[in-house]
Design an enzyme around this catalytic site. Structure first.
Site, mmCIF file in Angstrom:
data_model
loop_
_atom_site.group_PDB
_atom_site.id
_atom_site.type_symbol
_atom_site.label_atom_id
_atom_site.label_comp_id
_atom_site.label_asym_id
_atom_site.label_seq_id
_atom_site.Cartn_x
_atom_site.Cartn_y
_atom_site.Cartn_z
ATOM 1 N N GLU A 26 -26.815 -19.264 56.058
ATOM 2 C CA GLU A 26 -26.876 -18.005 56.814
ATOM 3 C C GLU A 26 -27.947 -17.072 56.251
ATOM 4 O O GLU A 26 -28.392 -17.248 55.103
ATOM 5 C CB GLU A 26 -25.513 -17.326 56.772
ATOM 6 C CG GLU A 26 -25.025 -17.036 55.367
ATOM 7 C CD GLU A 26 -24.293 -15.709 55.265
ATOM 8 O OE1 GLU A 26 -24.773 -14.724 55.837
ATOM 9 O OE2 GLU A 26 -23.254 -15.680 54.589
ATOM 10 N N LYS A 160 -13.945 -12.746 50.782
ATOM 11 C CA LYS A 160 -14.455 -11.767 49.807
ATOM 12 C C LYS A 160 -13.311 -10.892 49.286
ATOM 13 O O LYS A 160 -12.437 -10.484 50.043
ATOM 14 C CB LYS A 160 -15.525 -10.904 50.476
ATOM 15 C CG LYS A 160 -16.836 -11.682 50.631
ATOM 16 C CD LYS A 160 -17.982 -10.771 50.969
ATOM 17 C CE LYS A 160 -18.129 -10.591 52.451
ATOM 18 N NZ LYS A 160 -18.818 -11.662 53.139
HETATM 19 N N1 PSU Z 1 -21.149 -13.955 51.650
HETATM 20 C C1 PSU Z 1 -21.821 -13.275 50.684
HETATM 21 N N2 PSU Z 1 -22.499 -12.149 51.070
HETATM 22 C C2 PSU Z 1 -22.551 -11.723 52.374
HETATM 23 C C3 PSU Z 1 -21.851 -12.461 53.381
HETATM 24 C C4 PSU Z 1 -21.165 -13.575 52.951
HETATM 25 O O1 PSU Z 1 -21.788 -13.657 49.506
HETATM 26 O O2 PSU Z 1 -23.198 -10.722 52.675
HETATM 27 C C5 PSU Z 1 -21.897 -12.002 54.832
HETATM 28 C C6 PSU Z 1 -21.681 -13.201 55.762
HETATM 29 O O3 PSU Z 1 -22.766 -13.226 56.659
HETATM 30 C C7 PSU Z 1 -20.392 -12.903 56.488
HETATM 31 C C8 PSU Z 1 -20.469 -11.402 56.548
HETATM 32 O O4 PSU Z 1 -20.308 -13.520 57.747
HETATM 33 O O5 PSU Z 1 -20.878 -11.076 55.214
HETATM 34 C C9 PSU Z 1 -19.154 -10.777 56.951
HETATM 35 O O6 PSU Z 1 -19.393 -9.529 57.526
HETATM 36 P P1 PSU Z 1 -18.238 -8.781 58.339
HETATM 37 O O7 PSU Z 1 -17.180 -8.488 57.334
HETATM 38 O O8 PSU Z 1 -18.891 -7.545 58.887
HETATM 39 O O9 PSU Z 1 -17.799 -9.708 59.432
#
Ligand code: PSU
Ligand code: MN
Length: 306
Positions: A26, A160
């Site tokens: 990604e 996360k």
């Molecule tokens: N993993 C990481 N750092 C990130 C992300 C994932 O170590 O920045 C990103 C991914 O692209 C994931 C996004 O899909 O964070 C999630 O964002 P949200 O909570 O707005 O859906």
């Protein structure tokens, strides 16, 4: 067969023709998840690790309305430095294409574009999930919904830690998404190796993971698989330490009224500042570790489907 146009890099095109294993990556983690130059160095190192295992990396993004499956070093550098790259999840894809903008794909966005190109596996750091105050904010990452819909395996270090891990797992269970632990009985939480929540299945071998993915595909069961690979011990952060950082980052987010797609990048950035860079270092290391595992699973999976 779907026929929407996308551009394959030379390397990815060659790999597809030769029937080689491919790992998608990604770009939100590059443009919105880490600062420069750590984002750029990590993105390149991730590609090197995948190649050294005999697999081909495909970093995915949208450049001036064109879907790129495999980006050049210059393109990755641009995504690392520019402030003009949209964060692109499922709902954004058509608009970023029609308005010819640049887009860094989230896990959800990357799954969709990987599937379009026939790539079965991707690696990330941590997936999005149910946020801690979701009962008020309704903030549930579109990553979870995508895992219920799109047949791409996501290798990560768990949801996360800024999220509500229990609610995220309940959501995945309801939606029928298997959560696999790699050499772990417990769901890891990004910066930490362990939570109190058990995984559905613990496998010690990339091959065993590949076999269960292949079985799911044989049955035409819709949706992805979540593979959770705990952060290496020496880079993990004690949960009491990271918890304090998360709490003050969340307070600051409320204070500044940060919501929607801006919240996750804001929290990650704040936590990096509070921990004086140690959370960023962990994020880099776990990402490299996930690329390593993803490329091994991809190779096994490729052998099975041949
Ligand atoms: N993993 C990481 N750092 C990130 C992300 C994932 O170590 O920045 C990103 C991914 O692209 C994931 C996004 O899909 O964070 C999630 O964002 P949200 O909570 O707005 O859906
Ligand atoms: Mn969200």
């Amino acid at each position: 067969m779907k026929h929407f146009p996308y551009t394959l890099s030379k390397e990815v095109e060659k790999a597809i023709k030769a029937g080689k294993a491919i790992v998608a990556l990604e770009t939100t983690i590059i443009s919105h998840g880490m600062p420069y130059p750590q984002n750029f160095n990590t993105a390149l190192e991730v590609e090197r690790i995948i190649k050294s295992n005999g697999s081909t990396p495909a970093t995915i993004g949208i450049i001036q309305g064109e879907i790129k499956i495999g980006m050049s070093e210059e393109e990755i550098e641009y995504f690392s430095k520019s402030k003009n790259i949209h964060k692109v999840s499922r709902r954004d894809i058509p608009f970023i294409l029609s308005t010819k903008k640049n887009g860094a794909t989230t896990v959800a966005g990357t799954m969709i574009l990987s599937d379009l190109a026939g790539i079965k596996l991707m690696a990330t750091g941590g997936i999005g999930g149910v946020h801690r105050d979701a009962n008020n904010s309704f903030d549930i990452s579109a990553d979870l919904q995508e895992l219920t819909n799109t047949n791409v395996t996501v290798v990560c270090s768990g949801p996360k830690s800024i999220l509500d891990i229990g609610l995220t797992l309940e959501y995945l269970e309801t939606m029928g998404v298997p959560v696999i632990g790699y050499k772990s009985d417990f769901v890891p939480t990004f910066y930490s190796r362990k939570s109190k929540y058990e995984v559905d299945y613990n496998f010690d071998q990339p091959k065993e993971i590949a076999q269960s993915i292949a079985m799911k595909d044989n049955l035409s069961l819709k949706g992805g698989v979540l593979v959770c690979n705990p952060i290496p011990e020496r880079f993990s952060i004690q949960s009491s330490v990271i918890e304090t950082a998360i709490e003050s980052a969340m307070e600051k987010a409320t204070e500044h009224n940060i919501t929607g797609k801006k919240l996750t990048p804001f929290l990650l950035d704040q936590i990096t500042k509070i921990t004086k860079g140690s959370s960023l270092k962990s994020n880099v290391k776990l990402m490299l570790n996930n690329a390593d595992l993803a490329s091994k699973i991809a190779i096994s999976l490729n052998k099975i489907s041949l």
